[in-house]
Design a protein around this motif. Structure first.
Motif, short mmCIF file in Angstrom:
data_model
loop_
_atom_site.label_atom_id
_atom_site.label_comp_id
_atom_site.label_asym_id
_atom_site.label_seq_id
_atom_site.Cartn_x
_atom_site.Cartn_y
_atom_site.Cartn_z
N TYR A 35 -7.73 14.46 2.97
CA TYR A 35 -7.90 14.21 1.55
C TYR A 35 -8.87 15.23 0.95
CZ TYR A 35 -5.97 9.60 2.60
OH TYR A 35 -5.15 8.57 3.02
N PHE A 45 -4.60 12.81 -1.66
CA PHE A 45 -3.98 12.97 -0.34
C PHE A 45 -3.39 14.37 -0.19
CE2 PHE A 45 -1.73 11.75 3.41
CZ PHE A 45 -0.44 12.22 3.29
N GLU A 48 -0.50 14.28 6.21
CA GLU A 48 -0.75 13.43 7.37
C GLU A 48 0.02 13.96 8.57
OE1 GLU A 48 1.63 11.14 8.92
OE2 GLU A 48 0.33 9.68 9.93
N ARG A 55 4.14 14.20 8.85
CA ARG A 55 5.05 13.14 8.38
C ARG A 55 5.03 12.99 6.87
NH1 ARG A 55 4.19 7.61 11.70
NH2 ARG A 55 2.10 7.80 10.75
N ASN A 56 3.96 13.44 6.25
CA ASN A 56 3.83 13.20 4.82
C ASN A 56 2.99 14.30 4.21
OD1 ASN A 56 4.09 11.91 2.37
ND2 ASN A 56 3.08 10.03 2.99
N TRP A 98 3.78 1.71 12.65
CA TRP A 98 4.32 1.08 11.45
C TRP A 98 3.43 -0.08 11.03
CZ3 TRP A 98 7.22 2.01 7.53
CH2 TRP A 98 7.66 0.95 6.74
N ASN A 101 -2.01 1.06 8.83
CA ASN A 101 -2.53 2.17 8.06
C ASN A 101 -4.01 2.00 7.76
OD1 ASN A 101 -2.13 4.66 6.90
ND2 ASN A 101 -1.64 3.84 4.90
N GLN A 103 -7.39 3.16 7.91
CA GLN A 103 -7.89 4.50 8.18
C GLN A 103 -9.41 4.50 8.29
OE1 GLN A 103 -6.25 7.46 5.54
NE2 GLN A 103 -4.17 6.67 5.78
N GLY B 92 5.12 1.37 1.80
CA GLY B 92 6.38 1.67 2.43
C GLY B 92 6.32 2.72 3.52
N THR B 93 7.17 3.73 3.35
CA THR B 93 7.24 4.78 4.36
C THR B 93 6.31 5.94 4.04
OG1 THR B 93 9.08 5.76 3.17
CG2 THR B 93 9.62 4.24 4.97
N SER B 94 5.37 5.71 3.17
CA SER B 94 4.43 6.77 2.81
C SER B 94 3.37 6.88 3.89
CB SER B 94 3.79 6.46 1.45
OG SER B 94 3.14 7.57 0.94
N TYR B 95 3.79 7.40 5.02
CA TYR B 95 2.93 7.45 6.20
C TYR B 95 1.59 8.11 5.93
CZ TYR B 95 7.27 6.43 8.68
OH TYR B 95 8.43 5.87 9.11
N LYS B 97 -0.68 7.87 3.95
CA LYS B 97 -1.16 8.18 2.61
C LYS B 97 -1.78 6.95 1.98
CE LYS B 97 0.35 9.59 -2.01
NZ LYS B 97 1.49 10.04 -2.82
#
Lengths: 114, 110
Positions: A35, A45, A48, A55-56, A98, A101, A103, B92-95, B97
């Motif tokens: 970040y 952000f 990642e 992935r993002n 999954w 998250n 962090q 969701g799929t916003s890994y 973040k």
């Protein structure tokens, strides 16, 4: 358990240079997020990484890049530095699975671009 | 798109008074909401997350999907609660973040 560590803690660079920042996640964490924190834009952000794969990605120019190593340590690189890149750069680690998250943040690297 | 709004940049209360830090979000799916806190000269740390429904340091927060809010509350503020508070959303799929609000600086006066 040791927390997230970031090196260096402070950096001073000049416009046009490039910089590499390092982040070591908590042991066992496979996800590292980066970040940018500024007074005007707050926490934004960057990207990642999980198991060495990005992935993002956030809405930052291509000058901002990163990578992750097999031991989950991550680096981010900023090329052709601009004055506006002056910021606190934070990394955070998580288990990355999954729905997992939660962090944990490092102390940050303070980058000043002159 | 994900968005988190914390309408108050600054909030001042006296010790022992109730405190509520507001957080509203915009997200089309089922979000995961967090509150992070940053005490002076310390790193950002997780205060609580909505799925755990825990009370940490006397703080609670309830996810209100109808009002898209996740306000942080404490019935009796303490001076050591003075800090910057951030509301954050993961969706969701916003890994990996987290979308953060702009933060609220809470000052608790003696």
């Amino acid at each position: 358990k040791a927390g997230v560590t970031q090196t260096p803690r402070y950096l001073i660079k000049t416009r046009g240079q490039q910089v590499t920042l390092s982040c070591s996640p908590i042991s066992g964490h496979r996800s590292v997020s980066w970040y940018q924190q500024t007074p005007g834009q707050g926490l934004q952000f960057l990207f990642e990484y999980f198991s060495e794969t990005q992935r993002n990605k956030g809405n930052f120019p291509g000058r901002f890049s990163g990578r992750q190593f097999s031991n989950s340590r991550s680096e981010m690189n900023v090329s052709t530095l601009e004055l506006g890149d002056s910021a606190l750069y934070l990394c955070a680690s998580s288990l990355g699975g999954w729905g997992n998250n939660e962090q944990f943040f490092g102390p940050g690297t303070r980058l000043t671009v002159l | 798109a994900q968005r988190v709004t914390q309408p108050e940049k600054l909030l001042s209360v006296f010790k022992g008074a109730p405190v509520e830090l507001k957080c509203n979000y915009s997200y089309s799916g089922s979000p995961e909401l967090f509150w992070y806190v940053q005490y002076s000269r310390q790193r950002l740390q997780l205060l609580l997350r909505h799925i755990s429904r825990e009370s940490i340091k006397g703080f609670t927060a309830d996810l209100n999907k109808g009002e898209t809010s996740f306000h942080l509350k404490k019935p009796f503020a303490q001076e050591e609660d003075s800090a910057m508070y951030y509301c954050a959303l993961s969706g969701g799929t916003s890994y990996g973040k987290l979308t953060f609000g702009q933060g609220t600086i809470l000052t608790v006066h003696p």
